[in-house]
Design a protein around this motif. Structure first.
Motif: not given
Length: 293
Positions: A253-278
């Motif tokens: 279920d790819y709709r905003e707020g779904s379990h999958l949406w939240l997983l993808l969001s957190e993964m993307v956010r984590e990667i983006a923050d790491r790129v900034l730190r690097n």
């Protein structure tokens, strides 16, 4: 000089990952009156009795069934407009970045790119609503004869050869004229594996899950929550609980707020923050303080 490595790649399988149905069941079999049971029985005979490669058997049988209809790749693209998807597709490709990538991420040039790697037909996907939502689509292809009709397999993508396309993304070699086996130092690769997330549905995605997770990326196995038999969930459970291929499973279920949406969001956010730190660490290491009095 190292590449910026500020791209985040979300890579998707197609059949039973973005769509609850196999693409040929969705639009090809109904259009040409093909009986699915007989079709797959013929494919399985080639695979089990004559040791054909699964994807080649599928393409061979499809050509046999479509020969009398004189089908073109353009016709297949037109049929692709009828493909159906899980809830939230294709909207997620337009909306996921909103609220995840902050101004400081965008100022650093951090972007999300979407890719599809499928053992299904590229022509169908090229005609679908997904075409203009993703950076590249990789799939099986037919060549055409002198009359312009599909006549032979041009490219077959199996569950093992799918990994080639992860390396194409990794190296930025999306064009087939580029040799993905050319050596490229890790620091020059535009999309490192730890900037990737791979989403698939089962055993055919194991090689991709393995490449991604062993190299620091993320894998998510999705299942069809409408499958009352439980087989769809069972495949994902095995990948997570016993095969250790993925850490996360979620309903498709790819709709905003779904379990999958939240997983993808957190993964993307984590990667983006790491790129900034690097980036900041590189600037700090490269900066020499001026002499003080």
């Amino acid at each position: 000089m190292a590449a910026p490595q500020n791209k985040i790649a979300l890579v998707f399988d197609y059949d039973q990952t973005l769509s609850p149905r196999y693409m040929q069941d969705d639009v090809v079999f109904p259009e040409f009156g093909i009986d699915p049971e007989q079709f797959w029985k013929k494919c399985n005979t080639l695979v089990h009795d004559e040791q054909w490669d699964g994807e080649m058997a599928y393409l061979k049988c499809l050509l046999d069934y479509l020969e009398m209809d004189r089908v073109t790749n353009k016709r297949l693209e037109e049929l692709g407009a009828g493909l159906n998807f899980f809830p939230g597709v294709p909207e997620i490709f337009d909306d996921l970045h909103k609220g995840i990538l902050k101004p400081e991420h965008e100022a650093a040039g951090i972007e999300i790119e979407y890719y599809i790697i499928s053992s299904g037909l590229k022509a169908l996907l090229d005609g679908s609503r997904l075409k203009n939502k993703v950076k590249a689509i990789f799939g099986c292809e037919f060549g055409e004869n002198a009359s312009g009709h599909i006549a032979f397999p041009k490219r077959a993508i199996s569950h093992t050869t799918k990994t080639q396309f992860l390396f194409r993304i990794n190296k930025g070699m999306l064009d087939y004229s580029q040799d993905v086996n050319d050596h490229m130092p890790p620091e020059l690769r535009p999309v490192p594996f730890d900037n990737m997330v791979y989403v698939g549905d089962g055993p055919t995605d194991v090689p991709c899950f393995t490449v991604i997770t062993r190299n620091g990326g993320h894998g998510i196995a999705v299942y069809n929550p409408e499958d009352k038999s439980g087989r769809s969930f069972g495949k994902c459970f095995q990948l997570c609980a016993h095969a250790n291929r993925v850490k996360h499973i979620a309903p498709a279920d790819y709709r905003e707020g779904s379990h999958l949406w939240l997983l993808l969001s957190e993964m993307v956010r984590e990667i983006a923050d790491r790129v900034l730190r690097n980036r900041q660490d590189e600037r700090d290491r490269g900066t020499v303080s001026a002499p003080t009095f």
